[in-house]
Design a protein around this motif. Structure first.
Motif, PDB file in Angstrom:
ATOM      1  N   UNK A  41      11.335  -8.945 -22.120  1.00  0.00           N
ATOM      2  CA  UNK A  41      12.369  -9.369 -21.192  1.00  0.00           C
ATOM      3  C   UNK A  41      13.098  -8.147 -20.665  1.00  0.00           C
ATOM      4  N   UNK A  42      13.225  -8.094 -19.357  1.00  0.00           N
ATOM      5  CA  UNK A  42      14.036  -7.052 -18.748  1.00  0.00           C
ATOM      6  C   UNK A  42      15.488  -7.489 -18.893  1.00  0.00           C
ATOM      7  N   UNK A  43      16.276  -6.665 -19.547  1.00  0.00           N
ATOM      8  CA  UNK A  43      17.675  -6.985 -19.799  1.00  0.00           C
ATOM      9  C   UNK A  43      18.528  -6.639 -18.580  1.00  0.00           C
ATOM     10  N   UNK A  44      18.254  -5.480 -17.952  1.00  0.00           N
ATOM     11  CA  UNK A  44      19.002  -5.061 -16.764  1.00  0.00           C
ATOM     12  C   UNK A  44      18.207  -3.978 -16.057  1.00  0.00           C
ATOM     13  N   UNK A  45      18.466  -3.803 -14.785  1.00  0.00           N
ATOM     14  CA  UNK A  45      17.847  -2.740 -13.990  1.00  0.00           C
ATOM     15  C   UNK A  45      18.913  -2.126 -13.094  1.00  0.00           C
ATOM     16  N   UNK A  46      18.736  -0.841 -12.799  1.00  0.00           N
ATOM     17  CA  UNK A  46      19.542  -0.197 -11.773  1.00  0.00           C
ATOM     18  C   UNK A  46      18.579   0.434 -10.776  1.00  0.00           C
ATOM     19  N   UNK A  47      19.078   0.692  -9.572  1.00  0.00           N
ATOM     20  CA  UNK A  47      18.198   1.176  -8.507  1.00  0.00           C
ATOM     21  C   UNK A  47      18.694   2.448  -7.833  1.00  0.00           C
ATOM     22  N   UNK A  48      19.715   3.075  -8.410  1.00  0.00           N
ATOM     23  CA  UNK A  48      20.225   4.316  -7.830  1.00  0.00           C
ATOM     24  C   UNK A  48      20.994   5.080  -8.902  1.00  0.00           C
ATOM     25  N   UNK A  49      21.191   6.376  -8.619  1.00  0.00           N
ATOM     26  CA  UNK A  49      21.940   7.208  -9.546  1.00  0.00           C
ATOM     27  C   UNK A  49      22.840   8.107  -8.720  1.00  0.00           C
ATOM     28  N   UNK A  51      25.027   4.933 -10.453  1.00  0.00           N
ATOM     29  CA  UNK A  51      25.068   3.494 -10.223  1.00  0.00           C
ATOM     30  C   UNK A  51      26.413   3.146  -9.591  1.00  0.00           C
ATOM     31  N   UNK A  52      26.375   2.388  -8.514  1.00  0.00           N
ATOM     32  CA  UNK A  52      27.605   1.916  -7.890  1.00  0.00           C
ATOM     33  C   UNK A  52      28.059   0.671  -8.648  1.00  0.00           C
ATOM     34  N   UNK A  72      14.980   6.725  -8.812  1.00  0.00           N
ATOM     35  CA  UNK A  72      16.372   6.922  -9.245  1.00  0.00           C
ATOM     36  C   UNK A  72      16.932   5.742 -10.031  1.00  0.00           C
ATOM     37  N   UNK A  73      16.057   4.890 -10.566  1.00  0.00           N
ATOM     38  CA  UNK A  73      16.510   3.702 -11.265  1.00  0.00           C
ATOM     39  C   UNK A  73      16.265   3.751 -12.765  1.00  0.00           C
ATOM     40  N   UNK A  74      16.702   2.683 -13.428  1.00  0.00           N
ATOM     41  CA  UNK A  74      16.520   2.517 -14.869  1.00  0.00           C
ATOM     42  C   UNK A  74      16.122   1.072 -15.155  1.00  0.00           C
ATOM     43  N   UNK A  75      15.526   0.874 -16.322  1.00  0.00           N
ATOM     44  CA  UNK A  75      15.224  -0.467 -16.828  1.00  0.00           C
ATOM     45  C   UNK A  75      15.524  -0.453 -18.322  1.00  0.00           C
ATOM     46  N   UNK A  76      16.202  -1.487 -18.795  1.00  0.00           N
ATOM     47  CA  UNK A  76      16.305  -1.705 -20.245  1.00  0.00           C
ATOM     48  C   UNK A  76      15.534  -2.988 -20.527  1.00  0.00           C
ATOM     49  N   UNK A  77      14.641  -2.906 -21.517  1.00  0.00           N
ATOM     50  CA  UNK A  77      13.704  -3.993 -21.800  1.00  0.00           C
ATOM     51  C   UNK A  77      13.556  -4.114 -23.314  1.00  0.00           C
TER      52      UNK A  77
END
Length: 195
Positions: A41-49, A51-52, A72-77
């Motif tokens: 399960x992907x818990x959260x994602x960001x798409x820039x650095x 993060x706004x 420039x993003x992240x994923x926590x899974x």
């Protein structure tokens, strides 16, 4: 499929006070019929650095699955792996590519390139991997590392696979951060067919 990880997301009300925006099971659960016993399960994602940060936002985990973060993003899974079956170890290169395609990145697969495991792969990311429960084997090009609950791996764009060689389920947390190979490594991987 029902979620299996509780996720609490915070934000701000109109006065700027911290509040809980949502509290429930993370909805982005993925399984792969080509890889029985695996769910994540992907818990959260960001798409820039950087993060706004806004008062609230639409859940970024919904939509098509991708194996790695956007530029420039992240994923926590969080993933769960059942003990590995003989079927996984006997996968053909084509089956391996199909597994990765179903996870959102057929290009990550190193199938047919002489890897030590059918699910060897590489992504241009730095990954923090934390074993939460059980035991897992990290397979690299020339060695294996047995990991137990509480162990942490800093995965730096290396070719690797994960194998649950125990007799119990393993749960692992990943934080994937977009990265870029330096010119020397990029040239070596290009000479190896892009991997």
């Amino acid at each position: 499929m029902a979620g299996f990880i509780r996720r609490v997301v915070t934000g701000h009300n109109k006065s700027g006070k911290a509040i809980v925006l949502s509290d429930g099971l993370a909805p982005a659960v993925k399984t792969n019929p080509l890889r029985p016993g695996h769910r994540s399960t992907d818990i959260w994602k960001t798409h820039e650095m950087p993060v706004v940060l806004t008062a609230a936002e639409v859940d970024p985990t919904l939509g098509p699955r991708t194996l790695h973060p956007t530029a420039n993003g992240t994923v926590i899974r969080i993933a769960e792996l059942e003990p590995e079956s003989a079927d996984i170890r006997a996968m053909t290169p084509e089956q391996s590519r199909e597994v990765f395609a179903a996870m959102g990145n057929a290009n990550a697969s190193m199938a047919g390139r002489g890897g030590r495991h059918p699910l060897m792969h590489r992504t241009q990311t730095i990954d923090y991997a934390v074993v939460l429960e059980g035991e897992l084997t990290l397979i690299l090009d020339e060695e294996d590392v047995t990991l137990k609950a509480g162990d942490v791996v800093i995965q730096r764009g290396t070719s690797h696979a994960w194998s649950n060689r125990s007799n119990k389920k393993c749960r692992i947390l990943y934080v994937l951060i977009d990265g870029k190979f330096d010119a020397d490594l990029a040239a070596k991987f290009q000479a190896d067919g892009g991997h």
